[in-house]
Write an enzyme that holds these catalytic residues in place. Sequence first.
Site, PDB file in Angstrom:
ATOM      1  N   LYS A  83       0.847  -1.187   0.000  1.00  0.00           N
ATOM      2  CA  LYS A  83       0.000   0.000   0.000  1.00  0.00           C
ATOM      3  C   LYS A  83       0.880   1.235   0.000  1.00  0.00           C
ATOM      4  CE  LYS A  83       0.833   1.858   3.359  1.00  0.00           C
ATOM      5  NZ  LYS A  83       2.109   2.310   4.019  1.00  0.00           N
ATOM      6  N   TYR A  93      -4.421   4.125   6.181  1.00  0.00           N
ATOM      7  CA  TYR A  93      -4.992   3.190   7.166  1.00  0.00           C
ATOM      8  C   TYR A  93      -6.297   3.738   7.733  1.00  0.00           C
ATOM      9  CZ  TYR A  93      -0.701   0.458   7.137  1.00  0.00           C
ATOM     10  OH  TYR A  93       0.349  -0.332   6.752  1.00  0.00           O
TER      11      TYR A  93
HETATM   12  P1  NAD Z   1      12.344   1.536   2.412  1.00  0.00           P
HETATM   13  O1  NAD Z   1      12.808   2.884   1.997  1.00  0.00           O
HETATM   14  O2  NAD Z   1      12.814   0.984   3.702  1.00  0.00           O
HETATM   15  O3  NAD Z   1      12.678   0.467   1.282  1.00  0.00           O
HETATM   16  C1  NAD Z   1      12.436   0.721  -0.074  1.00  0.00           C
HETATM   17  C2  NAD Z   1      13.223  -0.263  -0.916  1.00  0.00           C
HETATM   18  O4  NAD Z   1      13.025   0.039  -2.281  1.00  0.00           O
HETATM   19  C3  NAD Z   1      14.743  -0.172  -0.657  1.00  0.00           C
HETATM   20  O5  NAD Z   1      15.275  -1.460  -0.584  1.00  0.00           O
HETATM   21  C4  NAD Z   1      15.255   0.554  -1.877  1.00  0.00           C
HETATM   22  O6  NAD Z   1      16.578   0.156  -2.205  1.00  0.00           O
HETATM   23  C5  NAD Z   1      14.281   0.088  -2.942  1.00  0.00           C
HETATM   24  N1  NAD Z   1      14.225   0.988  -4.086  1.00  0.00           N
HETATM   25  C6  NAD Z   1      14.162   0.593  -5.357  1.00  0.00           C
HETATM   26  N2  NAD Z   1      14.158   1.629  -6.179  1.00  0.00           N
HETATM   27  C7  NAD Z   1      14.237   2.735  -5.421  1.00  0.00           C
HETATM   28  C8  NAD Z   1      14.283   4.120  -5.710  1.00  0.00           C
HETATM   29  N3  NAD Z   1      14.239   4.585  -6.979  1.00  0.00           N
HETATM   30  N4  NAD Z   1      14.358   4.980  -4.680  1.00  0.00           N
HETATM   31  C9  NAD Z   1      14.369   4.539  -3.405  1.00  0.00           C
HETATM   32  N5  NAD Z   1      14.337   3.220  -3.074  1.00  0.00           N
HETATM   33  C10 NAD Z   1      14.266   2.332  -4.075  1.00  0.00           C
HETATM   34  O7  NAD Z   1      10.751   1.570   2.375  1.00  0.00           O
HETATM   35  P2  NAD Z   1       9.744   0.559   3.074  1.00  0.00           P
HETATM   36  O8  NAD Z   1       9.351   1.119   4.370  1.00  0.00           O
HETATM   37  O9  NAD Z   1      10.259  -0.810   2.991  1.00  0.00           O
HETATM   38  O10 NAD Z   1       8.466   0.746   2.111  1.00  0.00           O
HETATM   39  C11 NAD Z   1       8.358   0.073   0.868  1.00  0.00           C
HETATM   40  C12 NAD Z   1       6.863  -0.053   0.502  1.00  0.00           C
HETATM   41  O11 NAD Z   1       6.226  -0.821   1.504  1.00  0.00           O
HETATM   42  C13 NAD Z   1       6.096   1.262   0.425  1.00  0.00           C
HETATM   43  O12 NAD Z   1       5.138   1.190  -0.592  1.00  0.00           O
HETATM   44  C14 NAD Z   1       5.407   1.369   1.774  1.00  0.00           C
HETATM   45  O13 NAD Z   1       4.218   2.130   1.741  1.00  0.00           O
HETATM   46  C15 NAD Z   1       5.137  -0.089   2.075  1.00  0.00           C
HETATM   47  N6  NAD Z   1       5.085  -0.380   3.522  1.00  0.00           N
HETATM   48  C16 NAD Z   1       4.009  -1.034   4.009  1.00  0.00           C
HETATM   49  C17 NAD Z   1       3.927  -1.320   5.349  1.00  0.00           C
HETATM   50  C18 NAD Z   1       2.749  -2.077   5.885  1.00  0.00           C
HETATM   51  O14 NAD Z   1       2.588  -2.133   7.097  1.00  0.00           O
HETATM   52  N7  NAD Z   1       1.937  -2.680   5.041  1.00  0.00           N
HETATM   53  C19 NAD Z   1       4.946  -0.916   6.204  1.00  0.00           C
HETATM   54  C20 NAD Z   1       6.042  -0.255   5.664  1.00  0.00           C
HETATM   55  C21 NAD Z   1       6.103   0.011   4.318  1.00  0.00           C
END
Ligand code: NAD
Length: 376
Positions: free
Chosen positions: A148, A232
């Site tokens: 999401k 949420y």
């Molecule tokens: P994060 O920044 O920790 O990780 C993002 C990942 O994407 C990294 O590994 C990064 O290297 C990669 N990536 C690939 N291309 C990229 C670019 N061009 N720029 C930046 N990063 C790039 O983020 P996250 O917290 O893991 O979030 C990722 C997704 O998961 C988002 O869509 C977020 O909304 C979702 N999320 C959902 C929940 C949940 O509870 N359902 C919790 C956290 C995150």
Amino acid sequence: MSTHAPSGLTSRRRFLQSLVGIGALVGPSLSSVSSLLAEEPKSPSNDKRKLGIALLGLGGYSTGQLAPALHETRHCRLAGVVTGTPAKAERWKRQYNLPASCVYNYENFDRIADNPEIDIVYVVTPNALHRDFVIRAAKAGKHVICEKPMATSVEDCDRMIDACRNANRKLSIGYRLHFEPHNLEAVRIGTERIFGPLTIVKAGHGFHGSGGTWRFDKKLAGGGPLMDVGIYCVQAACYVTGEEPVAVTAVEKPKTDPERFREVEETLTWTMEFPSGTRAECITSYNENYNHLRGEAANGWFELSPAYSYRGIRGKTSSGRMDFPQVNQQAIQMDAFAKCIQDGTSSSVPGEMGRRDVRYLMAIYEAARTGKRVTL
Ligand code: NAD
């Protein structure tokens, strides 16, 4: 007084029975969790093959939540990864004993089509990148879970849904709270009008965020805290009412740190009007802490606080404490999707729901921008 199961649920059977009780009472879109959890353990020889999941994007959520949750799943397993960072590829290969043939980068990812070990691609990248990866995964013949918010525009959601439909693959959104007992109880109380029809829903989700990540970059995130955690509240307002909003209004609070919040909102309040007359009052922020969901009706109320966390969700009602076990939401969510694939049934959190929510998020931004009530 407790509204449901007694505390001290130590045996697995009692734990599962408490969830069966919930499942019998909630609407069809949320009931799958109890039947999934109520399965008795099977001997490995009776198990259908566990489906292989490849995590795409190895950031905080994949590392901290999804990979550990995959140790607790019964219908799926971590079978591969897709990452743009070679050092991460090496680390994950070692840590999770993954064969080199199941580790991809963003360039060679399409070759995953030839890998029978991988059934599902789970897209966990910045929001604006979901679209292309979901489309590529579907074209490679894989089922898809997308985090999401589903995408940063309704048009992108349409393209993702079309791609999965054309490839005859299932698409699900990472809405883990549809598999969380306290939220399910709130759904039961709201939709079954246990205290009468809900008059007001209050929902807030926000935190102090550090700047400098893609979450503050409008092109990658699509917006600020509304896209990230306000979603949420939008979800909760819909699932506890069992209704779809007919109109929204919104106000962006003045920024206290205009430099850090150059591209996205800092704090946003909005309302959602539902056909029955229920009104939801919501707030989201990257600079203020919120984590609550409350529903009020003529004869009582319920409240979850925290409402949206990975663990430690607590709830009470005007007639007593909610006393449900903590569960691994992500493990249940992924198992539920794997079961849908194995059984040929539909996801309870499909791409269409992700699209619906992106439409509401865009309407809330429009309302904030124009100062007008936006009808849906
Ligand atoms: P994060 O920044 O920790 O990780 C993002 C990942 O994407 C990294 O590994 C990064 O290297 C990669 N990536 C690939 N291309 C990229 C670019 N061009 N720029 C930046 N990063 C790039 O983020 P996250 O917290 O893991 O979030 C990722 C997704 O998961 C988002 O869509 C977020 O909304 C979702 N999320 C959902 C929940 C949940 O509870 N359902 C919790 C956290 C995150």
